[in-house]
Design an enzyme around this catalytic site. Structure first.
Site, PDB file in Angstrom:
ATOM      1  NE  ARG A 194      -0.832  -5.595  -1.620  1.00 39.15           N
ATOM      2  CZ  ARG A 194      -2.220  -4.991  -1.609  1.00 39.15           C
ATOM      3  NH1 ARG A 194      -3.269  -5.840  -1.419  1.00 39.15           N
ATOM      4  NH2 ARG A 194      -2.190  -3.754  -2.061  1.00 39.15           N
ATOM      5  CG  ASN A 238      -3.304  -4.609  -5.906  1.00 38.24           C
ATOM      6  OD1 ASN A 238      -2.878  -4.709  -7.132  1.00 38.24           O
ATOM      7  ND2 ASN A 238      -3.641  -3.592  -5.383  1.00 38.24           N
ATOM      8  CG  ASP A 239      -5.196  -8.430  -1.100  1.00 39.26           C
ATOM      9  OD1 ASP A 239      -4.168  -8.380  -0.342  1.00 39.26           O
ATOM     10  OD2 ASP A 239      -5.879  -7.163  -0.881  1.00 39.26           O
ATOM     11  NE  ARG A 292      -6.347   0.706  -2.338  1.00 38.78           N
ATOM     12  CZ  ARG A 292      -5.924   0.640  -3.534  1.00 38.78           C
ATOM     13  NH1 ARG A 292      -5.789   1.722  -4.218  1.00 38.78           N
ATOM     14  NH2 ARG A 292      -5.329  -0.607  -4.265  1.00 38.78           N
ATOM     15  CD  GLU A 346      -9.697  -7.867  -1.914  1.00 39.28           C
ATOM     16  OE1 GLU A 346      -8.732  -7.338  -2.185  1.00 39.28           O
ATOM     17  OE2 GLU A 346     -10.331  -7.400  -0.989  1.00 39.28           O
ATOM     18  NE  ARG A 404     -11.061  -1.327  -0.296  1.00 38.43           N
ATOM     19  CZ  ARG A 404      -9.777  -1.568  -0.558  1.00 38.43           C
ATOM     20  NH1 ARG A 404      -9.628  -2.602  -1.499  1.00 38.43           N
ATOM     21  NH2 ARG A 404      -8.738  -0.928  -0.114  1.00 38.43           N
ATOM     22  CB  CYS A 439     -10.333  -2.009  -8.469  1.00 42.24           C
ATOM     23  SG  CYS A 439     -10.584  -2.836  -6.989  1.00 42.24           S
ATOM     24  CG  HIS A 475      -1.963  -0.996   1.009  1.00 40.20           C
ATOM     25  ND1 HIS A 475      -2.134  -2.303   1.300  1.00 40.20           N
ATOM     26  CD2 HIS A 475      -3.162  -0.871   0.017  1.00 40.20           C
ATOM     27  CE1 HIS A 475      -3.215  -2.714   0.786  1.00 40.20           C
ATOM     28  NE2 HIS A 475      -3.882  -1.982   0.094  1.00 40.20           N
TER      29      HIS A 475
END
Ligand code: PEP
Ligand code: MG
Length: 577
Positions: A472, A461-462, A301, A438, A337, A509, A194
């Protein structure tokens, strides 16, 4: 002496400027000289950080006692409060600031080192171990000091300020949104951590995973950050500097040209419309979204509203933030979200309730946390439902894994509506609810998702992290983090195809959506909605307007049958030729 370090390229562009060493709340802090006339203000800054931590500890103590925590926990908070009150930590650093004209962080750490050395001399092992408590208290004060960043000296337009850190948390990074920063380098970190994501959203060049930048670079060193190649050049010679100045100008010209695409329709050559949405962290990012001409917000986010503060945002504060975004987007979709805290995104305000999981990435994060803390979740849901009255808001739920979680979440949304009915607050009864895909389990068993939810968003990403078992945020395994792994591509392609069959809209996303090198691949998989950092929308649009969707569908269909990573890579490159 000039030298070069190589790391992971996380945000492209070139920055040329002076190093500014910072630390997150580790004990490695920068040393500044404080001008005589600013010393009283520096002492005051230190005092106010002490007051913040005192209040934090009081709250923690109250919570620990209130929820029946074991008595050792309460004792532990008491020890910290006692250490904080000790003049060795609360008074001596002020003397140091006054005598040596140094910054508060530095003074505090000097004092801590002396104390820790004294503890090391103690024979009794129990008492000796209390040095860890000293360090933890100091870390808390440092965090409070960082919460109100010192004003960074203004520099000339071409003399960027480049942040050099060992590691930064997303909470540290988000604070840079308020400062004018030219570039960003860290020793730790992965490309989709992040911290890297926030760096990209700042639209500044960034390199992470450099390993030795923080110890080798000195304050004010001249640096070049090449964000596309993942390179940091320290103290460059005149020839290299000149070359990079030219490159930087050329890049700026290219960016300026891209601006012409802002109002162009995002459609392929064969007329397929592709919606390009933006990812944001804070309402203040909206300016960038509008500048890029994005079709809406594909991912807000919201957890960033909860960071860098000692309390939780109230329902009204959240409502105002969501409403501001909804209104600014003027009828365009805004995908809010719900809280995705945990793993690398943490917040001081929840320190008392968020459990320290042995493996936080697999622990009580995101929707799991929200379902375990219904009051925090309901507060957020009410705020979103109320804001939805003023625009086109949709709710997106992170980290769903199974049907039961979907059911519980939908029930909570109904409960939040029931709580709002009969109050004076206006709210929307018909907010669409979507889920993030995810976790591989969700992608593989998509039935409950397409049946119960109104839209889906692939959090690649996840999804990559969990499919490949690669943390990550961990630079040591960053080379294994591979969006083009055949298993990852299949999960994405299957999800897109199943959503299309069930007529449930799906977007991506995660960071893959903002990588122009992958735009054609995703279109060829059937994806029609992408959400990315606003700074990448125009680059991705450039790929869209020069692509042929029908041709890509055929090519990507063949590519998805490949097993060899090298062949897959080669074919993806061909799509872009
Ligand atoms: C993702 O996981 O791809 C995603 C978009 O969510 P985040 O990066 O915030 O975890
Ligand atoms: Mg995610």
């Amino acid at each position: 002496m000039s030298f070069t370090l190589h790391g992971l390229a996380v945000s492209s562009g070139i920055a040329i400027g002076r190093a500014h060493l910072v630390s997150h709340a580790t004990l490695e802090v920068a040393h500044y000289r404080i001008k005589d006339k600013s010393i009283p203000a520096e002492v005051e800054r230190f005092e106010s950080a002490l007051a913040t931590v005192r209040a934090e500890l009081d709250t923690l103590r109250g919570e620990a006692a209130g929820i029946g925590m074991p008595s050792e926990m309460v004792t532990f908070v008491d020890i910290h409060a006692m250490l904080l009150a000790d003049p060795l930590l609360s008074e001596m650093p002020k003397d140091l600031i006054r005598e040596r004209g140094c910054n508060a962080e530095w003074a505090l750490v000097q004092q801590m080192e002396q104390l820790v050395a004294q503890f090391n001399e103690i024979e009794d092992s129990y008492l000796r171990e209390r040095k860890h408590d000293v360090v933890q208290v100091v870390e808390r004060v440092l965090k409070a000091l960082m919460g109100k960043p010192r004003k960074v000296a203004k520099r000339g337009r071409d003399d960027d300020l480049i942040i050099v850190a060992h590691d930064l948390s997303p909470a540290d990074t988000i604070q840079f949104k308020n400062l004018r920063i030219g570039g960003f380098v860290t020793d730790l970190g992965g490309a989709t951590s992040h911290t890297a994501i926030v760096a990209r959203s700042l639209a500044i060049p960034a390199v992470v995973g450099l390993h030795h930048a923080r110890p080798l670079v000195r304050e004010d060193d001249l640096l070049i950050v090449d964000g596309a190649r993942g390179v940091l050049i320290v103290d460059p010679d005149a020839r290299v500097l000149e070359e990079y100045r030219l490159k930087k100008t050329a890049l700026e010209l290219e960016r300026a040209k891209l601006k012409r695409l802002k109002t162009a329709r995002a459609a392929t050559l064969d007329g397929v419309d592709i919606a390009l949405y933006a990812n944001i962290e804070l309402p203040q990012d909206i300016g960038q979204v509008r500048e890029a001409g994005a079709d809406g917000i594909g991912l807000f986010r919201t957890e960033f509203l909860f960071m860098n503060r000692g309390d939780l945002p109230s329902e009204n504060e959240q409502y105002e933030a969501y409403k501001a975004v909804a209104k600014a987007m003027d009828g365009k979709p805004v995908t809010v979200r719900t809280l995705d805290l945990g793993a690398d995104k943490n917040t001081q305000a929840l320190a008392g309730t968020a459990r320290q999981a042995p493996n936080p990435v697999l622990g009580l994060r995101a929707i799991r946390y929200c379902l375990a803390e219904p009051q925090i979740f309901l507060t957020q849901l009410r705020a979103i439902l109320r804001a939805a009255h003023y625009g086109n808001i949709r709710i997106l739920i992170p980290m769903l894994a199974n049907a039961a979680e979907i059911e519980q979440t939908l029930a909570m949304i109904e409960q939040a509506k029931a709580q709002l009915r009969g109050t004076r607050h206006k709210f929307s009864e018909n907010v669409k609810v979507g889920g993030m895909i995810e976790i591989p389990a969700a992608a593989l068993a998509l039935g409950p998702f397409v049946k119960r939810l109104q839209f889906l968003s692939l959090g690649t990403n996840d999804l990559i992290q969990y499919t490949l078992a690669i943390d990550r945020t961990d630079g040591a395994v960053a080379h294994l983090y591979d969006p083009l792994h055949p298993a990852v591509l299949r999960l994405i392609a299957q999800t897109i195809a199943a959503s299309a069959r069930m007529e449930v809209p799906v977007s991506v996303c995660g960071e893959m959506a903002g990588d122009p090198a992958l735009t054609r691949l995703l279109i060829g998989m059937g994806l029609r909605q992408l959400s990315m950092h606003p700074s990448l929308v125009l680059e991705v649009k450039q790929q869209v307007v020069t692509a042929d969707a029908a041709q890509l569908t055929a090519k990507v269909g063949r590519l998805l049958r490949l097993e060899e990573p090298e062949k897959i890579r080669e074919q993806v490159e061909r799509l872009n030729d």
